[in-house]
Design a protein around this motif. Structure first.
Motif, PDB file in Angstrom:
ATOM      1  N   PHE A  59     -14.723   6.519  16.168  1.00 19.08           N
ATOM      2  CA  PHE A  59     -13.568   5.577  15.484  1.00 19.08           C
ATOM      3  C   PHE A  59     -12.295   5.955  16.334  1.00 19.08           C
ATOM      4  O   PHE A  59     -12.213   7.103  16.738  1.00 19.08           O
ATOM      5  CB  PHE A  59     -13.614   5.548  13.925  1.00 19.08           C
ATOM      6  CG  PHE A  59     -13.589   6.946  13.527  1.00 19.08           C
ATOM      7  CD1 PHE A  59     -12.184   7.582  13.443  1.00 19.08           C
ATOM      8  CD2 PHE A  59     -14.559   7.801  13.102  1.00 19.08           C
ATOM      9  CE1 PHE A  59     -12.177   8.859  12.794  1.00 19.08           C
ATOM     10  CE2 PHE A  59     -14.439   9.058  12.683  1.00 19.08           C
ATOM     11  CZ  PHE A  59     -13.266   9.495  12.462  1.00 19.08           C
ATOM     12  N   ASP A  60     -11.416   5.046  16.099  1.00 23.71           N
ATOM     13  CA  ASP A  60     -10.169   5.370  16.837  1.00 23.71           C
ATOM     14  C   ASP A  60      -9.033   5.265  15.472  1.00 23.71           C
ATOM     15  O   ASP A  60      -8.730   4.507  14.930  1.00 23.71           O
ATOM     16  CB  ASP A  60      -9.612   4.154  17.575  1.00 23.71           C
ATOM     17  CG  ASP A  60      -8.267   4.214  18.208  1.00 23.71           C
ATOM     18  OD1 ASP A  60      -7.700   5.316  18.214  1.00 23.71           O
ATOM     19  OD2 ASP A  60      -8.170   3.263  19.014  1.00 23.71           O
ATOM     20  N   PHE A  61      -8.121   6.679  15.467  1.00 24.67           N
ATOM     21  CA  PHE A  61      -7.120   6.680  14.450  1.00 24.67           C
ATOM     22  C   PHE A  61      -6.222   5.800  14.609  1.00 24.67           C
ATOM     23  O   PHE A  61      -5.184   5.617  13.893  1.00 24.67           O
ATOM     24  CB  PHE A  61      -6.806   8.156  14.548  1.00 24.67           C
ATOM     25  CG  PHE A  61      -7.876   9.253  13.655  1.00 24.67           C
ATOM     26  CD1 PHE A  61      -7.783   9.094  12.194  1.00 24.67           C
ATOM     27  CD2 PHE A  61      -8.360   9.981  14.357  1.00 24.67           C
ATOM     28  CE1 PHE A  61      -8.475   9.738  11.569  1.00 24.67           C
ATOM     29  CE2 PHE A  61      -9.345  10.981  13.588  1.00 24.67           C
ATOM     30  CZ  PHE A  61      -9.374  10.977  12.273  1.00 24.67           C
ATOM     31  N   PHE A 100     -10.167   1.448   6.607  1.00 28.50           N
ATOM     32  CA  PHE A 100     -11.453   2.554   6.114  1.00 28.50           C
ATOM     33  C   PHE A 100     -11.706   2.354   4.501  1.00 28.50           C
ATOM     34  O   PHE A 100     -12.978   2.289   4.404  1.00 28.50           O
ATOM     35  CB  PHE A 100     -10.967   3.953   6.457  1.00 28.50           C
ATOM     36  CG  PHE A 100     -12.078   5.114   5.930  1.00 28.50           C
ATOM     37  CD1 PHE A 100     -13.057   5.353   6.823  1.00 28.50           C
ATOM     38  CD2 PHE A 100     -11.705   5.623   4.841  1.00 28.50           C
ATOM     39  CE1 PHE A 100     -13.939   6.121   6.786  1.00 28.50           C
ATOM     40  CE2 PHE A 100     -12.800   6.558   4.418  1.00 28.50           C
ATOM     41  CZ  PHE A 100     -13.768   6.927   5.473  1.00 28.50           C
ATOM     42  N   ALA A 101     -10.595   2.344   3.694  1.00 33.81           N
ATOM     43  CA  ALA A 101     -11.002   2.033   2.402  1.00 33.81           C
ATOM     44  C   ALA A 101     -11.665   0.702   1.934  1.00 33.81           C
ATOM     45  O   ALA A 101     -12.408   0.762   1.223  1.00 33.81           O
ATOM     46  CB  ALA A 101      -9.500   2.298   1.608  1.00 33.81           C
ATOM     47  N   GLN A 102     -11.375  -0.118   2.749  1.00 36.77           N
ATOM     48  CA  GLN A 102     -11.906  -1.617   2.471  1.00 36.77           C
ATOM     49  C   GLN A 102     -13.394  -1.732   3.202  1.00 36.77           C
ATOM     50  O   GLN A 102     -14.008  -2.601   2.533  1.00 36.77           O
ATOM     51  CB  GLN A 102     -10.977  -2.615   3.072  1.00 36.77           C
ATOM     52  CG  GLN A 102      -9.928  -3.214   2.435  1.00 36.77           C
ATOM     53  CD  GLN A 102      -9.072  -4.198   2.971  1.00 36.77           C
ATOM     54  OE1 GLN A 102      -8.737  -4.229   4.385  1.00 36.77           O
ATOM     55  NE2 GLN A 102      -9.002  -5.346   2.474  1.00 36.77           N
ATOM     56  N   GLY A 103     -13.864  -0.505   3.904  1.00 34.40           N
ATOM     57  CA  GLY A 103     -15.000  -0.834   4.570  1.00 34.40           C
ATOM     58  C   GLY A 103     -14.995  -1.817   5.650  1.00 34.40           C
ATOM     59  O   GLY A 103     -16.206  -2.238   6.117  1.00 34.40           O
ATOM     60  N   LEU A 104     -13.842  -1.903   6.283  1.00 32.58           N
ATOM     61  CA  LEU A 104     -13.581  -2.878   7.492  1.00 32.58           C
ATOM     62  C   LEU A 104     -13.220  -2.108   8.591  1.00 32.58           C
ATOM     63  O   LEU A 104     -12.780  -2.816   9.601  1.00 32.58           O
ATOM     64  CB  LEU A 104     -12.568  -3.936   6.966  1.00 32.58           C
ATOM     65  CG  LEU A 104     -12.947  -4.724   5.894  1.00 32.58           C
ATOM     66  CD1 LEU A 104     -11.628  -5.872   5.417  1.00 32.58           C
ATOM     67  CD2 LEU A 104     -14.268  -5.749   6.211  1.00 32.58           C
ATOM     68  N   LEU A 105     -13.337  -0.638   8.808  1.00 29.74           N
ATOM     69  CA  LEU A 105     -12.905  -0.041   9.907  1.00 29.74           C
ATOM     70  C   LEU A 105     -14.001  -0.197  11.011  1.00 29.74           C
ATOM     71  O   LEU A 105     -15.326   0.165  10.918  1.00 29.74           O
ATOM     72  CB  LEU A 105     -13.111   1.444   9.530  1.00 29.74           C
ATOM     73  CG  LEU A 105     -12.428   2.224  10.683  1.00 29.74           C
ATOM     74  CD1 LEU A 105     -10.896   1.935  11.330  1.00 29.74           C
ATOM     75  CD2 LEU A 105     -12.469   3.826  10.326  1.00 29.74           C
ATOM     76  N   GLN A 145      -4.766  -0.449  14.033  1.00 37.75           N
ATOM     77  CA  GLN A 145      -3.792  -0.645  12.968  1.00 37.75           C
ATOM     78  C   GLN A 145      -4.443  -0.892  11.657  1.00 37.75           C
ATOM     79  O   GLN A 145      -5.423  -1.538  11.320  1.00 37.75           O
ATOM     80  CB  GLN A 145      -3.196  -2.100  13.455  1.00 37.75           C
ATOM     81  CG  GLN A 145      -1.863  -2.567  12.763  1.00 37.75           C
ATOM     82  CD  GLN A 145      -1.526  -4.035  13.418  1.00 37.75           C
ATOM     83  OE1 GLN A 145      -2.046  -4.532  14.171  1.00 37.75           O
ATOM     84  NE2 GLN A 145      -0.232  -4.495  12.716  1.00 37.75           N
ATOM     85  N   GLY A 146      -3.829  -0.257  10.624  1.00 34.11           N
ATOM     86  CA  GLY A 146      -3.962  -0.116   9.446  1.00 34.11           C
ATOM     87  C   GLY A 146      -5.276   0.522   9.018  1.00 34.11           C
ATOM     88  O   GLY A 146      -6.149   0.343   8.239  1.00 34.11           O
ATOM     89  N   PHE A 147      -5.233   1.736   9.822  1.00 34.31           N
ATOM     90  CA  PHE A 147      -6.565   2.544   9.979  1.00 34.31           C
ATOM     91  C   PHE A 147      -7.159   2.907   8.392  1.00 34.31           C
ATOM     92  O   PHE A 147      -8.114   2.543   7.977  1.00 34.31           O
ATOM     93  CB  PHE A 147      -6.253   3.838  10.550  1.00 34.31           C
ATOM     94  CG  PHE A 147      -7.523   4.853  10.629  1.00 34.31           C
ATOM     95  CD1 PHE A 147      -8.307   4.615  11.415  1.00 34.31           C
ATOM     96  CD2 PHE A 147      -7.779   5.642   9.564  1.00 34.31           C
ATOM     97  CE1 PHE A 147      -9.631   5.476  11.488  1.00 34.31           C
ATOM     98  CE2 PHE A 147      -8.641   6.745   9.888  1.00 34.31           C
ATOM     99  CZ  PHE A 147      -9.668   6.509  10.454  1.00 34.31           C
TER     100      PHE A 147
END
Length: 380
Positions: free
Chosen positions: A69-71, A80-85, A74-76
């Motif tokens: 994954f890429d830190f 991540f919290a949304q489960g959309l990373l 945008q909006g990392f």
């Protein structure tokens, strides 16, 4: 010098030349499943899985990795919290891959797949296809779609789903499985137990258990394909030294919460000051309110499938944030008094239900139930 040329060739091949027909493996090529031991960081607590392709004829020794994954996304953290990373399939040199785990003192194990040349080529083609820019990203899901399940799925696909997975019947839930890795990090354990909903208490099937790299490794070790072993016996690539990373019992959430609760109760019993009571209560109402907002967010505004229902919301109520604002006033509005009474009844019911049939609340949080009940009784 040959190693450097081979490495450069492999990386250039992976980065610039991969397409559906870019790599034709030789008959001596091997494909291995790499399992990496858990690390100390949150994202590495449960280990990792990769696929190694070795082919001397093509000077190839690379690892495909579904856990990248890429830190810089945008909006990392929000994603991540949304489960959309988006996670990605990456490709790297084997020596570089192993060195990174050597630095982190994490053991690496290997299992060579017993596939014929046609199946090896098919698996390689599937990896190459997955590596295409339009295919390499996927929505990561910790329990159901991660670096380990992706490896399991692609092995199954390359064998036309003819693998026989064998394992002793188990009654372990997802919580039980996670706890095997979280016991040495009790605060992380408490946090994960707090935000995961009751679906995580369901029993994980043999196939579902393979979301954990270690479980995939052991299931592969006993799996059969066409009546034969699917993999060769486990080989140790790098054995890390033993490390004691456990947290002392007196620093566990349960002990800390219990001691603090007892100390505050004794303090408030000794000094019958309404002002002191409110000064102590306000931070706890704010903290439980913030945790409640996080739980509501995870339950209703994310793609995570195991967040709802979450019975921790019985003590972590978002409305506590509003109540905290009014606790600083000399006289509490009647509606806040009414809320505190209702909140008290909810805490009592939740505490009793926990003993009966709701296991989805960590033991440490039961101390919070007791403490918040005490505060509500004193505030009324």
């Amino acid at each position: 010098m040959k190693t450097k040329i081979s490495t450069l060739f492999a990386l250039v091949l992976c980065i610039f030349s991969l397409n559906a027909s870019a790599i034709k493996l030789s008959k001596d090529a091997t494909i291995s499943i790499l399992t990496c031991a858990p690390g100390n960081e949150l994202y590495s607590l449960f280990g990792h899985t990769g696929i190694r392709i070795t082919d001397e004829a093509n000077r190839l020794d690379i690892v495909f990795n579904y856990g990248t994954f890429d830190f810089e996304t945008q909006g990392f953290y929000f994603k991540f919290a949304q489960g959309l990373l988006p996670y990605q399939l990456s490709c790297t040199d084997f020596d570089y891959f192993v060195r990174s785990y050597h630095r982190e003192k994490r053991s690496v194990y290997s299992q060579t797949l017993n596939l014929d040349s046609i199946q090896k080529q098919y698996l390689m083609d599937l990896l190459v296809e997955n590596y295409q820019p339009q295919n390499r990203s996927y929505l990561y899901n910790f329990l159901y779609d991660n670096c380990s399940t992706r490896v399991r799925d692609i092995i199954e696909k390359s064998t036309d789903n003819h693998i026989t997975w064998t394992a002793e019947p188990s009654t372990k839930s997802f919580w039980n499985l996670l706890d095997e890795y979280l016991r040495r990090s009790p605060w992380t354990q408490w946090g994960i137990h707090t935000i995961l909903g009751s679906p995580a208490t369901s029993t994980a099937t043999t196939r579902e258990q393979m979301f954990l790299p270690d479980y995939l490794m052991y299931r592969l070790d006993s799996a059969a394909y066409n009546g034969n072993r699917l993999v060769e016996p486990i080989e140790v690539i790098y054995q890390a030294p033993e490390q004691d990373l456990s947290t002392p019992w007196y620093l566990s959430p349960f002990f800390v919460f219990a001691v603090c609760t007892l100390a505050f109760i004794l303090l408030l019993q000794k000094y019958k000051s309404r002002r002191l009571l409110k000064a102590v209560a306000i931070p706890f109402f704010i903290a439980t309110g913030i945790i409640g907002c996080l739980i509501v967010f995870l339950c209703f505004f994310t793609k995570h499938p195991t967040m709802f229902p979450n019975f921790n919301a019985l003590w972590a109520n978002p409305l506590n944030l509003i109540a905290a604002f009014f606790l600083g006033k000399r006289e509490l509005p009647w509606i806040i008094n009414k809320y505190i009474s209702v909140y008290l009844y909810i805490l009592i019911i939740g505490f009793l239900l926990w003993f009966l049939f709701i296991p989805a609340v960590p033991y440490a949080s039961m101390v919070i139930f007791v403490w918040m009940m005490y505060l509500c009784i004193r505030l009324r």
